[in-house]
Design a protein around this motif. Structure first.
Motif, PDB file in Angstrom:
ATOM      1  N   MET A 119      -6.344-140.505  18.485  1.00 50.63           N
ATOM      2  CA  MET A 119      -7.020-139.283  18.092  1.00 50.63           C
ATOM      3  C   MET A 119      -8.460-139.633  17.742  1.00 50.63           C
ATOM      4  N   ALA A 120      -9.349-139.344  18.636  1.00 42.39           N
ATOM      5  CA  ALA A 120     -10.764-139.609  18.386  1.00 42.39           C
ATOM      6  C   ALA A 120     -11.385-138.405  17.695  1.00 42.39           C
ATOM      7  N   LEU A 121     -11.975-138.632  16.549  1.00 46.70           N
ATOM      8  CA  LEU A 121     -12.672-137.583  15.816  1.00 46.70           C
ATOM      9  C   LEU A 121     -14.063-138.102  15.475  1.00 46.70           C
ATOM     10  N   ASP A 122     -14.893-138.174  16.499  1.00 45.50           N
ATOM     11  CA  ASP A 122     -16.225-138.731  16.312  1.00 45.50           C
ATOM     12  C   ASP A 122     -17.325-137.674  16.333  1.00 45.50           C
ATOM     13  N   ILE A 123     -17.155-136.638  17.144  1.00 40.57           N
ATOM     14  CA  ILE A 123     -18.164-135.584  17.242  1.00 40.57           C
ATOM     15  C   ILE A 123     -17.499-134.228  17.045  1.00 40.57           C
ATOM     16  N   THR A 124     -18.308-133.217  16.844  1.00 42.63           N
ATOM     17  CA  THR A 124     -17.763-131.889  16.547  1.00 42.63           C
ATOM     18  C   THR A 124     -16.825-131.392  17.643  1.00 42.63           C
ATOM     19  N   ALA A 125     -17.115-131.696  18.888  1.00 45.75           N
ATOM     20  CA  ALA A 125     -16.255-131.233  19.990  1.00 45.75           C
ATOM     21  C   ALA A 125     -14.839-131.794  19.867  1.00 45.75           C
ATOM     22  N   ASP A 126     -14.691-133.006  19.331  1.00 48.41           N
ATOM     23  CA  ASP A 126     -13.361-133.591  19.137  1.00 48.41           C
ATOM     24  C   ASP A 126     -12.557-132.765  18.146  1.00 48.41           C
ATOM     25  N   TYR A 127     -13.192-132.353  17.061  1.00 51.28           N
ATOM     26  CA  TYR A 127     -12.508-131.549  16.048  1.00 51.28           C
ATOM     27  C   TYR A 127     -12.102-130.192  16.623  1.00 51.28           C
ATOM     28  N   ILE A 128     -12.999-129.585  17.369  1.00 48.71           N
ATOM     29  CA  ILE A 128     -12.716-128.273  17.947  1.00 48.71           C
ATOM     30  C   ILE A 128     -11.557-128.374  18.936  1.00 48.71           C
ATOM     31  N   ARG A 129     -11.582-129.396  19.782  1.00 45.54           N
ATOM     32  CA  ARG A 129     -10.519-129.575  20.775  1.00 45.54           C
ATOM     33  C   ARG A 129      -9.158-129.763  20.092  1.00 45.54           C
ATOM     34  N   LEU A 130      -9.092-130.626  19.093  1.00 46.69           N
ATOM     35  CA  LEU A 130      -7.814-130.889  18.433  1.00 46.69           C
ATOM     36  C   LEU A 130      -7.373-129.722  17.552  1.00 46.69           C
ATOM     37  N   ALA A 131      -8.313-129.029  16.945  1.00 53.65           N
ATOM     38  CA  ALA A 131      -7.957-127.849  16.147  1.00 53.65           C
ATOM     39  C   ALA A 131      -7.355-126.776  17.047  1.00 53.65           C
ATOM     40  N   ARG A 132      -7.901-126.611  18.240  1.00 52.08           N
ATOM     41  CA  ARG A 132      -7.341-125.610  19.161  1.00 52.08           C
ATOM     42  C   ARG A 132      -5.884-125.911  19.491  1.00 52.08           C
ATOM     43  N   ILE A 133      -5.534-127.185  19.572  1.00 51.69           N
ATOM     44  CA  ILE A 133      -4.134-127.549  19.817  1.00 51.69           C
ATOM     45  C   ILE A 133      -3.270-127.086  18.645  1.00 51.69           C
ATOM     46  N   ASN A 134      -3.697-127.393  17.426  1.00 55.86           N
ATOM     47  CA  ASN A 134      -2.940-126.978  16.237  1.00 55.86           C
ATOM     48  C   ASN A 134      -2.858-125.464  16.090  1.00 55.86           C
ATOM     49  N   LEU A 135      -3.868-124.780  16.588  1.00 54.81           N
ATOM     50  CA  LEU A 135      -3.951-123.325  16.462  1.00 54.81           C
ATOM     51  C   LEU A 135      -3.312-122.585  17.638  1.00 54.81           C
ATOM     52  N   ASN A 136      -2.794-123.327  18.607  1.00 54.02           N
ATOM     53  CA  ASN A 136      -2.276-122.697  19.829  1.00 54.02           C
ATOM     54  C   ASN A 136      -3.336-121.806  20.456  1.00 54.02           C
ATOM     55  N   ASP A 137      -4.535-122.323  20.542  1.00 52.46           N
ATOM     56  CA  ASP A 137      -5.683-121.564  21.035  1.00 52.46           C
ATOM     57  C   ASP A 137      -6.327-122.324  22.198  1.00 52.46           C
ATOM     58  N   GLY A 138      -5.490-122.701  23.167  1.00 52.48           N
ATOM     59  CA  GLY A 138      -5.971-123.572  24.224  1.00 52.48           C
ATOM     60  C   GLY A 138      -6.469-122.903  25.480  1.00 52.48           C
ATOM     61  N   LEU A 139      -6.310-121.601  25.580  1.00 55.03           N
ATOM     62  CA  LEU A 139      -6.720-120.915  26.802  1.00 55.03           C
ATOM     63  C   LEU A 139      -7.828-119.911  26.519  1.00 55.03           C
ATOM     64  N   ALA A 140      -8.859-119.955  27.342  1.00 52.76           N
ATOM     65  CA  ALA A 140      -9.943-118.980  27.209  1.00 52.76           C
ATOM     66  C   ALA A 140      -9.437-117.616  27.653  1.00 52.76           C
ATOM     67  N   PRO A 141      -9.859-116.538  27.059  1.00 54.14           N
ATOM     68  CA  PRO A 141     -10.818-116.480  25.958  1.00 54.14           C
ATOM     69  C   PRO A 141     -10.167-116.927  24.642  1.00 54.14           C
ATOM     70  N   PHE A 142     -10.882-117.757  23.893  1.00 49.67           N
ATOM     71  CA  PHE A 142     -10.355-118.305  22.657  1.00 49.67           C
ATOM     72  C   PHE A 142     -10.384-117.274  21.537  1.00 49.67           C
ATOM     73  N   ARG A 143      -9.384-117.346  20.652  1.00 45.57           N
ATOM     74  CA  ARG A 143      -9.387-116.483  19.464  1.00 45.57           C
ATOM     75  C   ARG A 143     -10.508-116.880  18.524  1.00 45.57           C
ATOM     76  N   TYR A 144     -10.772-118.181  18.447  1.00 42.40           N
ATOM     77  CA  TYR A 144     -11.782-118.711  17.533  1.00 42.40           C
ATOM     78  C   TYR A 144     -12.924-119.291  18.360  1.00 42.40           C
ATOM     79  N   ASP A 145     -14.085-118.669  18.288  1.00 44.66           N
ATOM     80  CA  ASP A 145     -15.209-119.174  19.080  1.00 44.66           C
ATOM     81  C   ASP A 145     -15.774-120.444  18.443  1.00 44.66           C
ATOM     82  N   ASP A 146     -16.576-121.148  19.216  1.00 49.39           N
ATOM     83  CA  ASP A 146     -17.126-122.410  18.741  1.00 49.39           C
ATOM     84  C   ASP A 146     -17.975-122.230  17.480  1.00 49.39           C
TER      85      ASP A 146
END
Length: 115
Positions: free
Chosen positions: A1-28
């Motif tokens: 689990m790489a958490l080095d830049i903001t995009a890493d956090y957003i990508r992994l949070a989307r997995i936890n949030l079941n928000d993996g398909l665009a359009p996303f419920r939570y925008d960047d």
């Protein structure tokens, strides 16, 4: 689990949030705001973690920002905070309790509670 830049956090949070398909419920932008608030809460709870960044300039959140200033062992706590933040933005009771659980996990990881 790489958490080095903001995009890493957003990508992994989307997995936890079941928000993996665009359009996303939570925008960047919402997620970046959640990350900033998480870092601010980390600074409040554990100022010792930011001894090398006393003015907070190295922990201003934006797209592609490097978050390696945060000690690796506390990065998953910030991810938990981000998930909690997003869950709290929903107007559903189930998400509110899930948000509380993730916030408690965030605090426990920072303060040495059981995980």
């Amino acid at each position: 689990m790489a958490l080095d830049i903001t995009a890493d956090y957003i990508r992994l949070a989307r997995i936890n949030l079941n928000d993996g398909l665009a359009p996303f419920r939570y925008d960047d932008a919402t997620m970046l705001e959640g990350l900033q608030q998480g870092v601010d809460d980390m600074r409040r709870l554990r100022p010792d973690l930011f001894i090398d960044d006393p003015d907070g300039l190295d922990t201003v959140i934006g797209p592609g920002i490097d978050l390696q200033v945060i000690d690796r062992q506390y990065r998953s706590a910030l991810l938990d905070y981000l998930v909690a933040y997003c869950e709290l933005t929903d107007d559903e009771a189930a998400n509110a309790s899930r948000s509380t659980a993730f916030r408690n996990l965030f605090a426990a990881k920072l303060t040495g509670g059981s995980v």
